[in-house]
Design an enzyme around this catalytic site. Structure first.
Site, PDB file in Angstrom:
ATOM      1  CE  LYS A 226     -12.160   0.179  -5.528  1.00 41.22           C
ATOM      2  NZ  LYS A 226     -11.038  -0.705  -5.735  1.00 41.22           N
ATOM      3  NE  ARG A 260      -9.107   4.354 -10.487  1.00 39.91           N
ATOM      4  CZ  ARG A 260     -10.428   4.172 -10.390  1.00 39.91           C
ATOM      5  NH1 ARG A 260     -10.977   3.855  -9.216  1.00 39.91           N
ATOM      6  NH2 ARG A 260     -11.207   4.291 -11.459  1.00 39.91           N
TER       7      ARG A 260
END
Length: 300
Positions: A226, A260
């Site tokens: 991210k 995830r």
């Protein structure tokens, strides 16, 4: 998460032990994911990749037919359905627990018909029909915090309390889902790292994750590659594995039920070594005669 939790995926009930999150592998069937170095352009390639992730330790696979990036347009529903449904059918046929990453009701319906066992709604339940579909089928439902419409750039004014906004927003949509008939063992909360948040706001919301944990529902933390990891490390998406693993370990320590990740093998190995070092698990059986475990021999 101080005790085991159970998540219902249609007709399967999966127990999640404290400190041992399920690994959600990622298979993108779209051409514009922000962090995929290699595009999987055929169904066979997508299935092969998914099954490798399962072999590497993935407990479930999250299939996506549209990237969340804001520099490309919205994918037509039928195009997204054609991307994800054949893949879901193949994986479900192999016994894999499949999640679908979407915000479109038509795609959600088609995915469930194809065998999906979880709806990973990246819109923050803008369409309550997602809850109705899960109530009807028993599929799990991910409720994610975001103040942005899908595919739109938007940074909300959190008045200095992004963590409070995350908690209040998720509590509100949990009530909506329950009101539409979704049971608690089907609900999973996601604080939405990077969604309508600057890196600093993402980090602030994660640092207050205990507030979400106190709600008593399983947490999904989508931390892989991210932007906030890039902001910390100064590295582009393809070079964020070490930062991702740090976030995975942090997530496990703080009670995440699901993490995830793109690199399932690395996350699996990382968590396995941690558990052996902490004494949570014994050293597994291994072949002491296997020289490949000891050194690399030079090739003549």
């Amino acid at each position: 998460m101080s005790a085991d939790q159970v998540i219902r995926f249609r007709d399967r009930h999966v127990s999640v032990a404290a400190g041992r999150p399920l690994l959600m592998g990622i298979v993108n069937a779209n051409p514009d994911s922000f962090s995929d170095v290699r595009r999987l352009t055929t169904l066979d390639a997508q299935v092969d990749h998914a099954m490798r992730l399962v072999a590497d330790g993935a407990d479930l696979i999250d299939v996506g037919g549209e990237s969340g990036v804001t520099y490309t347009g919205v994918t037509a529903e039928q195009v997204e359905i054609e991307r994800v449904c054949p893949l879901i059918e193949r994986l479900a046929g192999e016994g894999v627990i499949v999640s679908v990453d979407t915000w479109k009701p038509a795609v959600a319906r088609a995915a469930l018909d194809a065998g999906a066992a979880m709806l990973n709604d990246v819109s923050g339940l803008r369409e309550p029909v997602f809850a109705e579909l899960c109530a009807q089928t028993g599929a799990a439902l991910v409720l994610m915090h975001t103040r942005a419409a899908p595919k739109q750039v938007h940074f909300a004014d959190y008045a200095g309390d992004v963590a409070g906004d995350v908690a209040a927003f998720l509590a509100e949509i949990v009530d909506v889902a329950r009101g539409r008939g979704v049971a608690d063992d089907q609900l999973v909360l996601d604080p939405g790292p990077d969604f309508a948040k600057t890196p600093a706001e993402t980090i602030a919301s994660l640092q207050d994750i205990g507030t979400l944990r106190a709600m008593g529902l399983p947490l999904l933390l989508a931390v892989s590659n991210k932007y906030f990891v890039g902001a910390v490390t100064g590295r582009p998406p393809g070079e964020r594995l070490a930062g991702t693993l740090a976030a995975v370990g942090w997530s496990a320590d703080r009670g995440a039920a699901i993490v995830r990740v793109h690199d399932v093998a690395a996350a699996h190995d990382y968590l396995s070594v941690r558990r052996v070092l902490t004494g949570e698990e014994p050293l597994p059986d291994f072949d002491a005669q296997d020289d490949a475990l000891k050194w690399i021999r030079a090739q003549s």
